[in-house]
Design a protein around this motif. Sequence first.
Motif: not given
Length: 735
Positions: A220-223, A289-294, A306-311, A353-358
Amino acid sequence: MSNRRREIIEYIDKREPVEAGGEVSDQADRLTSIYDSDTYGLNAMRETLPSHCYKKIREVMATGSTLDPQIADMVANGMKEWAIKQGATHYCHWFLPLNGLAAEKHDAFVSIFPGEEKLLLEFSGMQLIKGEPDASSFPSGGIRSTWEARGYTVWDATSPAFIRREKNGAVLCIPTAFCSWTGEALDQKTPLLRSMEYVSNESLITLNLLFNETHKRVFPTLGIEQEFFLIDRKFYLARPDLVNCGRTLIGARPPKGQEMEDHYFGTMNSRIISCIQEVEWKMWRLGMPLKTRHNEVAPGQYEVAPIFERANVAADHNMMLMDILKSVATKHGLVCLFHEKPFAGVNGSGKHNNWSLSTDGGSNLLDPGHTPSQNARFILFLTAIIRAVDIHADLLRASVAVPGNEHRLGANEAPPAIISIYLGKELDTVVNNIINSTDIQAPTSDDMNLGVSGFPPLPKDSTDRNRTSPFAFTGNKFEFRAVGSSQVVNFPCIVLNTIVAESLKYIRDSILSEMKNTNRQTAFNKVIKETLSAHNRVIFNGDGYSDEWKDIAKSRGLQNLPTTPEALVNINSEKNIKLFKESSILSPVELESRQEILFEIYNKSIKIEANSLYDIISTLVLPSCFQYQKSVADSLNSIMPFLQSQKSFCQPNAQFSLLSELVEAINNLTESNQKLLNLIKQSKETKSEHELSFFLNQTIIPAMNDVRKYSDHLETIIDDSIWPIPKYSEMLFLR
C-alpha cells in the motif's frame, strides 16, 4: 488598540525574514547530492556494510522479509559509525505511542572498557533490534496498569533510521514498533505493518490464482497532503486558547476573511516561503520527496505534499514533517498550527491520504488497464474497494474521529461525515454497465480542446475531482479526504488496508467457488456483477454538501455520524471485532483499548477547551468589558449636570443605547460562563468515558458555543484599545 497588540504589530512590521543560510541558499543542483544524506538508507548502507550484509538488509527493506539476527551486529556497527560521522552522540528508538505524538528516549553511545577508565563508543545488534522504554505512562486503554511498566521497542528495518540535528549535536533516530511485555501492540506502527502484510498476502494470492501473475510483494502506498496554518508566534503567545487548545475558542469574524478567494495559490509571503524552504531542505536530507507547496484557501493556511511512498515510510515521514514544521516555524518567529479548525469562519485543515496498491515491480493495481487482463484486474480491485467501503463505512468514519474534525467535516472545505465513493462519470458508467450486463469498456483518455490556437492537445483525465467526497478516485488512486490535519495517518491506513484485504479475499473465494460449476470468465463476471449490485449504494458523484445528498444517503441506508462519540461507538462492534481478529491485525483487547483511548483523548480535549474558555472569559474578556462599560457610564455621568441644567439640549441616546447593549451583553456572557462552569462540575459525575463523551458533546459544547456567541458580539462593540487579545484580522493577515 491595546498596548500589547500594538507592540506585536510593530514588531511584525519591522521584522525581517530569517535567513535560512547554508544549503538553502546554494544552487539547486546540490539537491541530488544531499537528498537522503541524513538517513541510513541504501546509499549509506552500501558504503558502511560488507557486501553480503548489504544484500540481506536490502532484501529486508525491499520485501519486508524477516531480518537475520546474525547480521544485526554488523548493521548496528555500520549504523553507529555512520551516525558518529554525522555528529551524533546519542541514539533513540523512535516510536509512535497512542497519544498522537512521536516518542523517544536518548541513550549515548558511550560505554566503559571493563577494568579501565576508558570511554568506548558502542552500539550492539541487540541495542539496535530491541529497546525497553517505560510503558507505564503511555495511553494503553486498560491493557497495562501504571504499576506494570515494561514495554519493548522493536526495530522496523523497512523504515530507514535518520539523523535529527539540534543546535548542539545530533541524535540517531531508529524507527521502531512498540509493544507491551505481554505482547499487545501499544503503538500506531505495529498494526500498520500487520495490515500491510495482510493486504499484500491477499493481493498476491488473488493475482496468482485469478490472473496468473507472480510477485513477491504488494505495497500500500500513500501520498499525504499536509495542510497547516502559520501565524506569528507573538500572536500565539497572547492567545491562551491557542496555547492550551490549538484553536481559538473565541474570536469575532473579521471584515475580510476568505470570501475574496485571493489567498489560494497566491504569491507566497517572503517570510513564509523562507520558513517552508528550510523545512523542505531538512526533509530532502531525510529522504522525504516533498514536491508541492502553495497557499491554501484560508488566509494564513498552507499545504505541502510529497511523492508517493510505501505506507509505513510515508507515515513516519509525515510525523517527522510535522515535528520539523513546528521547530522551524519557531526559529522564524512563527507557530505552526495543525488543529483541524484553529479559526472559525474560514477553511480548516485536512491531511488528504492518496492511497493505492503497488507491486514490487512498480505496477499500480489501481491503474485502469490497457489490455483485457489488466482491465479485469483493475475492475476486481475496484470492486473490492467499493464493497469494503460500503460494508465498513463505520470504521472509516471512526478512523478520522478526532475532536478537531468535528469542526471541519461537512463544512465548505471538507467532505461530509457520510462516507461515500466518488468514481467520476466515465468509471461510474463502467460500473453501471457491469451491473446492467451491457458491454464493458475500459476507461479511456481523450484530449481536451481549449479553443486557443498554439496550445498543444492535453490528455483528459478519466475522472474529475470532487472536493465533497470523503473517498474519491483520482485516476490511479483513491484520495481519503476526511483525515484530519493533526492526525497520525496510521489508523486510517490500517483500516483501509484491512477492509480491502478482507474484501479481496471474499471476492476471490466467491469466484473460485463459482469456478467449480463454470469457467473462470463466467464466474468472474457473475461475482463482480453481484458484488457491485449489492454495494453500489455507496457510490455518489454529486455534491456531498447538499441537503439532497443527506436525504439520498438516508434512503440508501448510509450512516451519517457527524460527532466523534457517535463514530467511536462503532469501533468494537461485533462485525469489527471479527474483522480485526480474523485478519490478526488487532486482537479484541487491542481494538477495545484503541476505542477507549480515542474516547479519553476526546474527553480530555473538550474538558481542556471548556476550562480554558471559562478562564479566558473570567480573567481577560469580562474585566475588559467592565472597563469599557465603566468608561461609557463615566462619560454619561460627566455630562449629566449639564443636561439637567439645559432641559432643551439633545439627549445622548447613542450612549444610552450603547450602555444598555453593553449591560445586557455582559450579563448574558456572565450567565452563560457560569452555566458552563456548572456543567464542567457536573461532568465529573459521569461514570464511563463513553457516557462522558456524549455528555460533553451534547451539553458542554453547546454551552461553549453560547459563551462564544456573547463574547464575539462584545468584541465588535468594545473599544479596540481595551480588547485584551489579538483579533482574527491581525492573526490571519499580518506576517
